[in-house]
Every structure is written in structure tokens, then in C-alpha cells.
Design a protein around this motif. Sequence first.
Motif, PDB file in Angstrom:
ATOM      1  N   ASP A 191       0.810  -1.588  -0.469  1.00  0.00           N
ATOM      2  CA  ASP A 191       0.154  -0.044   0.002  1.00  0.00           C
ATOM      3  C   ASP A 191       0.292   1.111  -0.261  1.00  0.00           C
ATOM      4  OD1 ASP A 191      -2.079  -1.153   0.192  1.00  0.00           O
ATOM      5  OD2 ASP A 191      -2.690  -0.915   1.963  1.00  0.00           O
ATOM      6  N   ASP A 192       0.158   2.252  -0.684  1.00  0.00           N
ATOM      7  CA  ASP A 192       1.182   3.331  -0.351  1.00  0.00           C
ATOM      8  C   ASP A 192       1.461   4.257   1.036  1.00  0.00           C
ATOM      9  OD1 ASP A 192       0.547   3.312  -3.229  1.00  0.00           O
ATOM     10  OD2 ASP A 192      -0.872   5.121  -3.293  1.00  0.00           O
ATOM     11  N   LEU A 193       2.046   4.718   1.169  1.00  0.00           N
ATOM     12  CA  LEU A 193       2.464   5.181   2.691  1.00  0.00           C
ATOM     13  C   LEU A 193       2.076   6.931   2.522  1.00  0.00           C
ATOM     14  CD1 LEU A 193       2.747   5.278   5.298  1.00  0.00           C
ATOM     15  CD2 LEU A 193       5.594   5.055   4.709  1.00  0.00           C
ATOM     16  N   VAL A 194       1.465   7.612   3.230  1.00  0.00           N
ATOM     17  CA  VAL A 194       1.795   9.026   2.930  1.00  0.00           C
ATOM     18  C   VAL A 194       1.241   9.461   3.860  1.00  0.00           C
ATOM     19  CG1 VAL A 194      -0.070  11.221   2.693  1.00  0.00           C
ATOM     20  CG2 VAL A 194       0.100   9.002   1.383  1.00  0.00           C
ATOM     21  N   VAL A 195       2.152  10.460   4.890  1.00  0.00           N
ATOM     22  CA  VAL A 195       2.724  10.796   6.320  1.00  0.00           C
ATOM     23  C   VAL A 195       2.389  12.667   6.043  1.00  0.00           C
ATOM     24  CG1 VAL A 195       4.132  11.024   7.889  1.00  0.00           C
ATOM     25  CG2 VAL A 195       4.477   9.018   6.850  1.00  0.00           C
ATOM     26  N   PHE A 252       4.534   2.722   9.338  1.00  0.00           N
ATOM     27  CA  PHE A 252       6.264   3.300   8.760  1.00  0.00           C
ATOM     28  C   PHE A 252       6.726   1.998   7.873  1.00  0.00           C
ATOM     29  CE2 PHE A 252       5.295   5.173  12.502  1.00  0.00           C
ATOM     30  CZ  PHE A 252       5.047   6.825  11.449  1.00  0.00           C
ATOM     31  N   ILE A 253       6.163   0.580   8.145  1.00  0.00           N
ATOM     32  CA  ILE A 253       6.780  -0.653   7.112  1.00  0.00           C
ATOM     33  C   ILE A 253       5.843  -0.787   6.293  1.00  0.00           C
ATOM     34  CG2 ILE A 253       7.566  -2.865   7.603  1.00  0.00           C
ATOM     35  CD1 ILE A 253       7.617  -2.050  10.624  1.00  0.00           C
ATOM     36  N   ARG A 254       6.786  -1.361   4.990  1.00  0.00           N
ATOM     37  CA  ARG A 254       6.447  -1.842   3.909  1.00  0.00           C
ATOM     38  C   ARG A 254       7.888  -2.222   3.495  1.00  0.00           C
ATOM     39  NH1 ARG A 254       2.524   0.957   5.257  1.00  0.00           N
ATOM     40  NH2 ARG A 254       1.009   1.915   4.794  1.00  0.00           N
TER      41      ARG A 254
END
Length: 176
Positions: free
Chosen positions: A22-26, A174-176
Motif C-alpha cells: 500500500d501507499d504510505l502518506v505521512v 511506517f513499515i513497507r
Amino acid sequence: MTRPTDISAVPYSGPPLHGVPDDLVVHGVLDIDNCDERLWVPQTKDVWFRPLLFSVSQGYFVNLLRVRKSGILSRHRHTGPVHATVLRGRWHYLEHDWWAEEGGYAFEPPGDIHTLEVPEGVEEMVTLFHVTGAYIYVDPKGNAQAIEDVFSKIELAKEHFEKVGLGADYVNRFIR
């Protein structure tokens, strides 16, 4: 004759590709002064990191490093490339004549050994680091003293998030 239909604004509707995470947006990454202090993981006295991405499959991490002291931070060697963007303050390496300054970017090649110093007068240094591989902390002759990588960063973050009430599982975002 029929005119072609513009499909440029039509979202992809096919199947997801196998194994793509999945995408990660912070959000609020650059709002350094107003973020939740619990997100800053203590690394050593007066040094914290705020995780943005832990890529366990690729062996890299992206974080903000915040230093609130002047002087020597560490001497280390990189096993992979490092990209740095200075958001606040300034720093340099004793072995080089360049300075990393607010608004600037630095690339550090694999194998580079250097001693990071935050100069007197800098109350706070914040730098966005993208680190591939590991930091190998070394003595002045280059002998390994300690290692830091994506996995050790995850463990530090997990322990910290548990301690401050966010829960150890908070690190998973935060893990991908």
C-alpha cells in the motif's frame, strides 16, 4: 466520424500488481514545530528521529533527524547511498570542506566515512535523511563499534511508541 473520448482522467481499474504494498502518506512532515512530540524517537541524549518509512524489503529508511546540541554527533560509514535535505540549522563532516545548510541537499556515497558535527550556535538541526543500508559506527581508525539499520530503527521506534502510549504496533504504519 466519432471523436475519441478523453480517458486521461479515468482511474486505473485493472487488478493490483502482485506484491505491491500500500501507499504510505505521512501528513505534516514539514510542520516541525507543531507535531506530536511522541512521534520523535530518542536515539541518544538530545538526538531524536521521526520515522517516515521503514522499507524492510529494500533495506532502507527515511526519517527526520533532530539534534538539539552542538558538537560531534557520530563517526560512521555508509553501506549504501544516503540523501539528506536540511530543513533547519546546519552541519558538516570533519573530513569534508562542504556544509549542509538549511534548504540544501547532500548526497553521500556508499563507503564514505565521516564525522558529523553540529557547530556552536545551532540550537536545533533537523534533516530529512533517506538511508539505504546501514550506518556502521567506527572509531578514528575505521574499526566497527556499532551498526544501525532499518531493523534496529524499527525496534527503537517500537519500544518508544509503546512507552509513550501509542502502542508498539504504531510502528507498523511506517513499515513497507
